[in-house]
Every structure is written in structure tokens, then in C-alpha cells.
Motif scaffolding. Structure first.
Motif, PDB file in Angstrom:
ATOM      1  N   SER B  52       0.826  -1.213   0.000  1.00 52.68           N
ATOM      2  CA  SER B  52       0.000   0.000   0.000  1.00 52.68           C
ATOM      3  C   SER B  52       0.857   1.257   0.000  1.00 52.68           C
ATOM      4  CB  SER B  52      -0.983   0.017   1.181  1.00 52.68           C
ATOM      5  OG  SER B  52      -0.752  -1.020   2.067  1.00 52.68           O
ATOM      6  N   GLY B  53       2.115   1.117   0.450  1.00 54.56           N
ATOM      7  CA  GLY B  53       2.984   2.287   0.491  1.00 54.56           C
ATOM      8  C   GLY B  53       3.684   2.561  -0.826  1.00 54.56           C
ATOM      9  N   GLN B  54       3.511   1.622  -1.790  1.00 53.85           N
ATOM     10  CA  GLN B  54       4.223   1.804  -3.058  1.00 53.85           C
ATOM     11  C   GLN B  54       3.687   3.017  -3.800  1.00 53.85           C
ATOM     12  OE1 GLN B  54       4.139  -1.968  -5.059  1.00 53.85           O
ATOM     13  NE2 GLN B  54       6.183  -2.499  -4.353  1.00 53.85           N
ATOM     14  N   ASP B  55       4.598   3.892  -4.108  1.00 61.56           N
ATOM     15  CA  ASP B  55       4.224   5.137  -4.760  1.00 61.56           C
ATOM     16  C   ASP B  55       4.578   5.028  -6.235  1.00 61.56           C
ATOM     17  OD1 ASP B  55       3.494   7.658  -5.303  1.00 61.56           O
ATOM     18  OD2 ASP B  55       5.096   8.637  -4.167  1.00 61.56           O
ATOM     19  N   GLU B  56       3.598   5.211  -7.094  1.00 60.36           N
ATOM     20  CA  GLU B  56       3.900   5.068  -8.520  1.00 60.36           C
ATOM     21  C   GLU B  56       4.560   6.326  -9.082  1.00 60.36           C
ATOM     22  OE1 GLU B  56      -0.789   5.900  -9.714  1.00 60.36           O
ATOM     23  OE2 GLU B  56       0.229   4.081 -10.381  1.00 60.36           O
ATOM     24  N   GLY B  57       4.750   7.302  -8.230  1.00 63.29           N
ATOM     25  CA  GLY B  57       5.393   8.526  -8.686  1.00 63.29           C
ATOM     26  C   GLY B  57       4.391   9.423  -9.389  1.00 63.29           C
ATOM     27  N   LYS B  58       4.877  10.516  -9.900  1.00 62.98           N
ATOM     28  CA  LYS B  58       3.997  11.474 -10.545  1.00 62.98           C
ATOM     29  C   LYS B  58       3.633  10.924 -11.938  1.00 62.98           C
ATOM     30  CE  LYS B  58       4.061  16.262 -12.063  1.00 62.98           C
ATOM     31  NZ  LYS B  58       4.350  15.940 -13.470  1.00 62.98           N
ATOM     32  N   ARG B 201       0.965   2.547 -14.693  1.00 61.85           N
ATOM     33  CA  ARG B 201      -0.458   2.659 -14.378  1.00 61.85           C
ATOM     34  C   ARG B 201      -1.318   1.991 -15.463  1.00 61.85           C
ATOM     35  NH1 ARG B 201      -3.419   8.150 -12.755  1.00 61.85           N
ATOM     36  NH2 ARG B 201      -2.460   7.648 -10.763  1.00 61.85           N
TER      37      ARG B 201
END
Lengths: 163, 246
Positions: B52-58, B201
Motif C-alpha cells: 500500500s505504500g508503493q508510490d507510482e510517482g507522478k 499505471r
């Protein structure tokens, strides 16, 4: 002479079980560490079995490598060996069932046992039979430990006051 | 003390000792099992938290993208044909060689709206260079310059084999130049990986639609496969499109 053999076997079992315990620990540690670096691929490997939706597969794929490593460490230190071996056996049984399912459905996937799996590239063979045989061997290791959980160099032994 | 009562006393002590040992084993088994459950629960929780903490970035979504910002369309025919492809996937390369021209003709003839969905599921086959993600991102950059199809075809015409490094960013820019795509906007987008988060995404959307492999061909909302789950042939696609058009 029968009794001598029995005594010898009684002395040998803890060593056989110790080997099984360390072997199974290695299996889990390797399986888990190969997946832990790429959780997205691990999720796709689970999803490739087409048994659950992608959102569920994402959670299963992320949780699985951590569970595998935890089981590996628990077996390595020998804590509640019979219990951890039983959980291992249950997990391995689920994996075998998954491979049998994929095979029966004619899915062309990499089982993801020691890889991040997923759909196979063209030309790669599935090798389900080999995967199942290997898993059965791991199941046998768990079986030995459920049957004879007393091992050398284990925390269980320390807590039980064995020498 | 008589011999008999001494034996009894020894036996009693033995029984008590055995009972104590058995109780100790039970206690140890109980608490170590509890510890194991806690450890496994925490391990699972860590996995879930990491996920859940994985950030796909901008995420920069290309403006020309359609279908939840995941696809690039050609043609405007009444039947929609969605093609999900990974630029690394050999089976997609074969599909493009065999069926690509048919699809393009159907689009030009106004029979179909052809939507290409670049996805990246084969990053593990490019020796860590993540060619699948890089190429999908580059194709988005090409789409922004109105050259998606040309660039897409160039990438397939020069498709790298699996388990190689794939095409380098520089090589992709070279290939783009051969189809008249030379803008700095494109080059910068490729070099900076502007659309890489978008590629991730788009792949998530693809998987979320319960597709698992590439190429996946969807005609009029229904996944189309040949016999035994094979990639559909040009004939089958044409036939299905005609049926859908009514």
C-alpha cells in the motif's frame, strides 16, 4: 539385533529431521527472496493462475514472499518446528493445487515457485510435471518434520531443556 | 525404610518428573506456536504495508490517450478493437507481423476504431533495463507528437529478443528519427522517462481488467482468442468485426 537397530534409528531421527528442517528453511528463504524485490511481478504471477481478481492477487502476491521468508527464518531457528512444518505443508499443498489447476485449464504460465512467474514467453515450456514433483519433495520434507519434529540446534530443544 | 516403600518413592518421583516434563513441553509448544502465529501475521502485515505504500510517482498521462488514458486510437469505425501489447513480447511481434496490416486496413476503411494499449509486463526479460516499461513510455511520447503508429511499427520491426538489454533509449530515438519523429519534446520525454509512471499505471489498468497476457485482443468489449487460447488470426478478427458491425 532388532533392538540395536531401533536404538540406532532413534539416535538418527533427530539428525534426519535437522537436515529436513534446514533444507525446508533454505527452500522458503530462496523462494521468498527471489520474489520480494518485485512485488508487482509477484502479483502478476498469482494473477496468472486466473483464480482471483487482480486486486486480490496484488495482496496475495505482496504478502506471500514475506510469509515465505518468515517461515524460512522460523524453521532456521527451529521455533515450534512441528507447527511451522504443518503450515509449510499446507502452503505447499495450495501451490500444488494451483499448478494442477493451471495444468488442467491449459494455462501457459510459469508456476512462479522460484521466480516471479507470470505468463510464459513464446517457446518456454511449462514443465508443470517437474514443478509438481519438486513441490512433492518439499511436502515430504515438511512431512518428516510434522512426524518427527525433534531436531538438533533448535530453539525448541533449548526451551524443552534438551541437551 | 523398607525396600518396597523405597521403590515406590522412586517411582513416584519419576512419575512426577515425567508429568512436569510433559507439562513443560505443552507450555513450550503452546507459546512457541503463539509466537509463530504472531511472526507470520506481522510478516504478512509488512507485505501488505509495503504494497500500500508503493508510490507510482507522478503520473503524466498523455493528452492523446483514450480509454481511461491507457490507449492510442486510429480510425473511427463503429467497432472497437483493443490490442494490448508489450513491445518485448515475441508473440506480440508475431501478431503484428501477421495481423497488423489487416487491423490498420480495417481502421483506414472506417470499419474499426483501433486502440493500441502499450503495457509492460515483461520487464524481467531485459536484463534489468526494463525495456517493456521504457518502450511503452516512449510510445506515449511518440503519441503526443502524433506518431504513435509509426513509432509502434518501427519498434516491432526492430524488436529485441527476450533476455537481451532491449533497445537503448538512444536507439529508440534513432528509430523514431527514421519515421520522422525528431522533436526535442519527444527526445526529452524518452531520456527523462516522462511517461514511465504512466506505463506502470496503464499496465495496472490492463491487469485490473483481468487480462493476464499479451497480446490480448478485445473486439467490441469481448476478449477474442483462437482455438485453445491462441492469438486470434487476421481472418477471425475480420470475421468477428463484421459480425459485430451487423
Amino acid at each position: 539385533m532388532e533392538t540395536t537397530r531401533q536404538i540406532r534409528m532413534a539416535a538418527a531421527w533427530p539428525w534426519i529431521s535437522t537436515a529436513a528442517r534446514l533444507g525446508l528453511a533454505a527452500v522458503w528463504l530462496v523462494a521468498g527472496s527471489l520474489k520480494i524485490g518485485d512485488l508487482a511481478a509477484s502479483a502478476r504471477a498469482v494473477h496468472a493462475y486466473q483464480l482471483m481478481s487482480y486486486d486480490t492477487a496484488k495482496i496475495a502476491g505482496a504478502v506471500q514472499p514475506f510469509l515465505e521468508i518468515a517461515l524460512g527464518l522460523l524453521l532456521l531457528i527451529g521455533l515450534a518446528t512441528r507447527f511451522t512444518a504443518a503450515i509449510s505443508a499446507a502452503l505447499i499443498t495450495i501451490f500444488i493445487a494451483g499448478i494442477v489447476w493451471a495444468w488442467a485449464q491449459g494455462l501457459r504460465i510459469d508456476c512462479g515457485c522460484f521466480s516471479t512467474g507470470g505468463d510464459l514467453a513464446a517457446g518456454e515450456s511449462t514443465g508443470y510435471g517437474v514443478d509438481i514433483l519438486r513441490d512433492l519433495a518439499f511436502l515430504a520434507l515438511s512431512g518428516i518434520l510434522v512426524w518427527r519434529p525433534r531436531t538438533r540446534f533448535s530453539l525448541d530443544g533449548v526451551f524443552m531443556g534438551e541437551r | 525404610m523398607s525396600k518396597g516403600s523405597r521403590d515406590r518413592a522412586v517411582k513416584a518421583r519419576q512419575i512426577v518428573a515425567e508429568q512436569k516434563a510433559a507439562e513443560r513441553r505443552r507450555t513450550v509448544t503452546l507459546w512457541t506456536s503463539v509466537a509463530v502465529v504472531v511472526v507470520l501475521f506481522v510478516a504478512g502485515l509488512i507485505g501488505y504495508t509495503v504494497l500500500s505504500g508503493q508510490d507510482e510517482g507522478k503520473v503524466t498521462t498523455p493528452g492523446t490517450a483514450v480509454d481511461e488514458g491507457t490507449a492510442f486510437a486510429t480510425g473511427s469505425g463503429p467497432v472497437t478493437v483493443d490490442v494490448y501489447e508489450d513491445f518485448m513480447c515475441p508473440s506480440c511481434g508475431n501478431f503484428e507481423a501477421a495481423t497488423g496490416p489487416t487491423l490498420k486496413r480495417l481502421a483506414t476503411d472506417g470499419k474499426i476504431t483501433l486502440r493500441f494499449h502499450p503495457v509492460a509486463i515483461l520487464d524481467r526479460f531485459s536484463n534489468g533495463t526494463e525495456y517493456s516499461t521504457r518502450s511503452a513510455a516512449a510510445s506515449a511520447a511518440a503519441a503526443e507528437e502524433g506518431k504513435f503508429t509509426e513509432f509502434h511499427d518501427a519498434l516491432y520491426a526492430n524488436q529485441p529478443a527476450e533476455n537481451t538489454d532491449g533497445l537503448s533509449d538512444a536507439r529508440m530515438i534513432e528509430l523514431a528519427a527514421t519515421v520522422g519523429l525528431t522533436s526535442d519534446t519527444f527526445k526529452n520525454a524518452v531520456n527523462e522517462g516522462t511517461y514511465k509512471a504512466w506505463a506502470t499505471r496503464a499496465t495496472e489498468t490492463f491487469l485490473g481488467r483481468d487480462h493476464t497476457g499479451t497480446p490480448t485482443i478485445v473486439v467490441d468489449g469481448k476478449t477474442l482468442t483462437g482455438e485453445n487460447n491462441t492469438v486470434p488470426s487476421a481472418e477471425l478478427i475480420t470475421e468477428t468485426v463484421e459480425k459485430a458491425a451487423g
